[in-house]
Design an enzyme around this catalytic site. Structure first.
Site, short mmCIF file in Angstrom:
data_model
loop_
_atom_site.label_atom_id
_atom_site.label_comp_id
_atom_site.label_asym_id
_atom_site.label_seq_id
_atom_site.Cartn_x
_atom_site.Cartn_y
_atom_site.Cartn_z
N HIS A 160 0.93 -1.91 0.38
CA HIS A 160 0.10 -0.16 -0.18
C HIS A 160 0.93 1.09 -0.16
O HIS A 160 -0.05 2.37 -0.24
CB HIS A 160 -0.85 0.24 1.20
CG HIS A 160 -2.01 -0.54 1.05
ND1 HIS A 160 -3.02 -0.91 1.26
CD2 HIS A 160 -2.06 -2.07 0.74
CE1 HIS A 160 -4.14 -1.57 0.62
NE2 HIS A 160 -3.05 -2.97 1.04
N ASP A 368 3.62 9.45 -0.15
CA ASP A 368 2.30 8.42 0.27
C ASP A 368 2.09 7.62 -1.23
O ASP A 368 2.31 7.97 -2.23
CB ASP A 368 0.47 9.69 0.21
CG ASP A 368 -0.08 8.51 0.82
OD1 ASP A 368 -0.04 7.43 1.06
OD2 ASP A 368 -0.78 9.48 1.70
P1 ADP Z 1 -3.24 6.42 5.31
O1 ADP Z 1 -3.87 4.88 4.75
O2 ADP Z 1 -1.51 6.40 5.07
O3 ADP Z 1 -3.66 6.45 6.48
P2 ADP Z 1 -5.23 7.37 3.22
O4 ADP Z 1 -5.45 9.08 2.68
O5 ADP Z 1 -4.33 6.56 1.72
O6 ADP Z 1 -4.14 7.55 3.88
O7 ADP Z 1 -6.16 6.18 3.88
C1 ADP Z 1 -7.01 7.12 5.03
C2 ADP Z 1 -8.31 6.76 5.47
O8 ADP Z 1 -8.47 6.86 6.43
C3 ADP Z 1 -9.50 7.73 4.85
O9 ADP Z 1 -10.18 6.44 4.37
C4 ADP Z 1 -10.26 8.23 5.40
O10 ADP Z 1 -11.56 8.61 5.73
C5 ADP Z 1 -9.47 7.98 7.10
N1 ADP Z 1 -9.09 8.58 8.57
C6 ADP Z 1 -8.83 9.81 8.62
N2 ADP Z 1 -8.42 10.62 9.10
C7 ADP Z 1 -9.84 9.87 9.84
C8 ADP Z 1 -10.60 10.82 10.84
N3 ADP Z 1 -9.98 11.36 11.64
N4 ADP Z 1 -11.43 10.13 11.05
C9 ADP Z 1 -11.77 8.78 10.67
N5 ADP Z 1 -11.96 8.45 9.01
C10 ADP Z 1 -10.74 8.69 8.66
O1 F6P Z 2 -1.30 1.94 3.96
C1 F6P Z 2 -0.98 2.40 5.39
C2 F6P Z 2 -1.35 2.10 6.52
O2 F6P Z 2 -0.45 1.86 7.23
C3 F6P Z 2 -1.73 0.65 6.64
O3 F6P Z 2 -1.00 -0.19 6.61
C4 F6P Z 2 -2.09 0.92 8.43
O4 F6P Z 2 -3.16 -0.25 8.60
C5 F6P Z 2 -2.81 2.46 8.35
O5 F6P Z 2 -2.10 3.08 7.60
C6 F6P Z 2 -3.06 2.87 9.64
O6 F6P Z 2 -2.08 2.40 10.20
P1 F6P Z 2 -1.70 1.50 11.81
O7 F6P Z 2 -2.45 0.39 11.12
O8 F6P Z 2 -0.47 1.69 12.17
O9 F6P Z 2 -3.36 2.23 12.48
#
Ligand code: ADP
Ligand code: F6P
Length: 468
Positions: A160, A368
């Site tokens: 990812h 990212d």
């Molecule tokens: P990462 O996987 O690195 O965290 P992404 O943007 O790909 O980044 O995914 C983040 C996911 O988590 C999104 O689906 C988003 O809606 C959710 N998310 C991020 N911030 C919040 C928050 N404050 N509350 C709930 N969900 C969140």
């Molecule tokens: O895709 C990025 C990622 O590292 C996922 O593998 C992971 O589940 C998510 O971000 C959130 O991080 P964590 O699982 O450490 O809370």
């Protein structure tokens, strides 16, 4: 589809979030729940609990179509595997933060030990015909461990996060052991062409292998299929969420706070890869360069704490508290708070409502894999009055179908400030035109395309294996 029905899909990931209640901020959990809701199957991984019993729990959902098997981590596992090798070594390294990358042999041993234990717990639950799909940097070694235990099922791995260039990856003392382990899978999936290219470069120049015309990598006497599967979202669901009662309640709450001002929103896990200090500085620069916006625009940044036991995450949290305090102290008026910085999670419906109300979605990670927030922001907009996406060139999401976003370099503080200015001054016809192009791509390349694309590769590998 029929073959997908015959073979059960077994998904393996560190995080398991089988229902909305267990959901945590993070793209992997959101995407996998959306993907598995449609296909059914078994989801295996960490329970999210740290305990010194090695308890294994099973839960069934949706009349048994979807089940989750989870296991606890011991406190030693949690330190060495999750906080240590996964989040202090691989995460910073794969995001090009060699300055934050720490290598510790005990952590690496802990990582291998947990990968082995996960394999040991899953092995007796497998059926001969299962398709196994392993996710992300926590579980690179899982496939090799499962093969050592005699598993013959078809197995794929999806990364990812970015795959770094070999110059960066080789800073890791055990890079060869780790990358060799990837060759235990039948299929490797990457988010972007750049990620796959970096993997191929590693195979050619570090592993002494080669890549054939079909993109199959050969090294260490083994071979693995490689392909690109940019992850998407369930855009119809996000659009529905955006007009739900809960979303409307949040939009109205935010509208009351904004009082006719334009809203800029950022939503990210509190992570140093998200470029939050640079983003805060860019917003302050925007207010300084374009002072007519003082009192007219407010920036809301939601950032739920993440990996809070890892020291680098404690540092970024302190840095942002200081920075948000000083920006507000310098720029606020009695009746205007320029920056609202909130450290808590929101439901997906509430987030969709917040996205819909904000005139600008500011998504500026320094690096990212994809970034689902960028896609969710687009999917949540109203066709009559859509907002503008300002997107970092270093997010995988900027690589395809995002030309209509304002693409920025997050290190260029003035450039981001200028893009904010353009976004906030953009005419309604231009906003509509850009949004139509963005949403068409988000709808077309959705979460179903991602799952089906990967599963098709797994099925092809399974058929090829039967022929041998
Ligand atoms: P990462 O996987 O690195 O965290 P992404 O943007 O790909 O980044 O995914 C983040 C996911 O988590 C999104 O689906 C988003 O809606 C959710 N998310 C991020 N911030 C919040 C928050 N404050 N509350 C709930 N969900 C969140
Ligand atoms: O895709 C990025 C990622 O590292 C996922 O593998 C992971 O589940 C998510 O971000 C959130 O991080 P964590 O699982 O450490 O809370």
């Amino acid at each position: 589809m029929s073959a997908e029905r015959r073979s059960r899909l077994v998904v393996v990931s560190n995080r398991v979030a089988i229902n909305e209640k267990a959901m945590r901020a993070g793209g992997l959990a959101v995407a996998l729940l959306d993907a598995l809701k449609e296909s059914g199957g078994l989801w295996f991984g960490w329970s999210g609990r740290v305990s010194d019993s090695t308890r294994v729990s099973t839960e069934r959902f949706d009349r048994g179509r979807l089940s989750a098997v989870t296991t606890d981590l011991s406190s030693e596992d949690y330190e060495e595997y999750y906080n240590g090798f996964a989040n202090r070594t691989l995460w910073p390294l794969f995001h090009y933060r060699t300055d934050l990358t720490r290598f510790d042999r005990d952590d690496y041993q802990g990582y291998i030990r947990v990968n082995q234990r996960f394999a040991h717990v899953l092995k007796p639950l497998l059926k001969a015909n299962d398709l196994i799909w392993v996710h992300d940097y926590h579980l690179i070694a899982f496939g090799e461990e499962l093969r050592r235990m005699g598993a013959r099922q078809t197995m794929g791995f999806f990364l990812h996060i970015p795959f770094p260039s070999p110059e960066v990856l080789t800073a890791l003392p055990v890079h060869d052991l780790l990358i060799r382990a990837l060759f235990a899978y039948d299929v490797l999936g990457f988010q972007t062409e750049t990620d796959r290219h970096c993997f191929h470069e590693y195979v050619r120049y570090e592993a002494g292998g080669h890549v054939d015309a079909q993109g199959r990598a050969h090294a260490w006497g083994r071979q693995v299929e490689t392909a690109i599967f940019p992850i998407g979202i369930d855009s119809a669901e996000v659009a529905r969420f955006a007009v739900s009662k809960e979303a409307k309640a949040h939009s109205s709450r935010m509208a009351r706070v904004l009082r006719n001002r334009l809203g800029v929103v950022g939503v990210d896990r509190l992570d140093y890869t998200m470029g939050l200090p640079e983003r805060f500085r860019a917003f302050a620069r925007f207010l300084e360069t374009y002072p007519e916006n003082r009192g007219r625009v407010s920036f809301v940044q939601l950032a739920p704490p993440s990996r809070a036991d890892v020291p680098e995450y404690v540092d970024i949290r302190h840095e942002l508290e200081g920075l948000s305090g000083s920006i507000n102290a310098e720029h606020s008026e009695f009746d205007w708070t320029p920056l609202r910085y909130i450290n808590r999670g929101f439901s997906r419906r509430a987030l969709a409502g917040i996205f819909r109300l904000a005139r600008v979605g500011l998504v500026t990670p320094l690096r990212d894999g994809m970034n689902l927030v960028a896609k969710e922001y687009v999917a949540a907009q109203s066709a009559r009055d859509p907002g503008v996406l300002v997107l970092s060139r270093f997010a995988g999401a900027a690589r395809r179908g995002a030309d209509a976003a304002l693409i920025v370099n997050p290190y260029d503080i003035q450039g981001v400030a200028d893009a904010l200015h353009s976004a906030l001054g953009m005419s309604l016809p231009e906003r509509k035109e850009r949004w139509r192009s963005l949403v068409a791509s988000v709808r077309e390349h959705d979460i179903t395309e991602w799952r089906e694309g990967f599963v098709r590769y797994l099925q092809a590998a399974q058929r090829a294996d039967r022929r041998h």
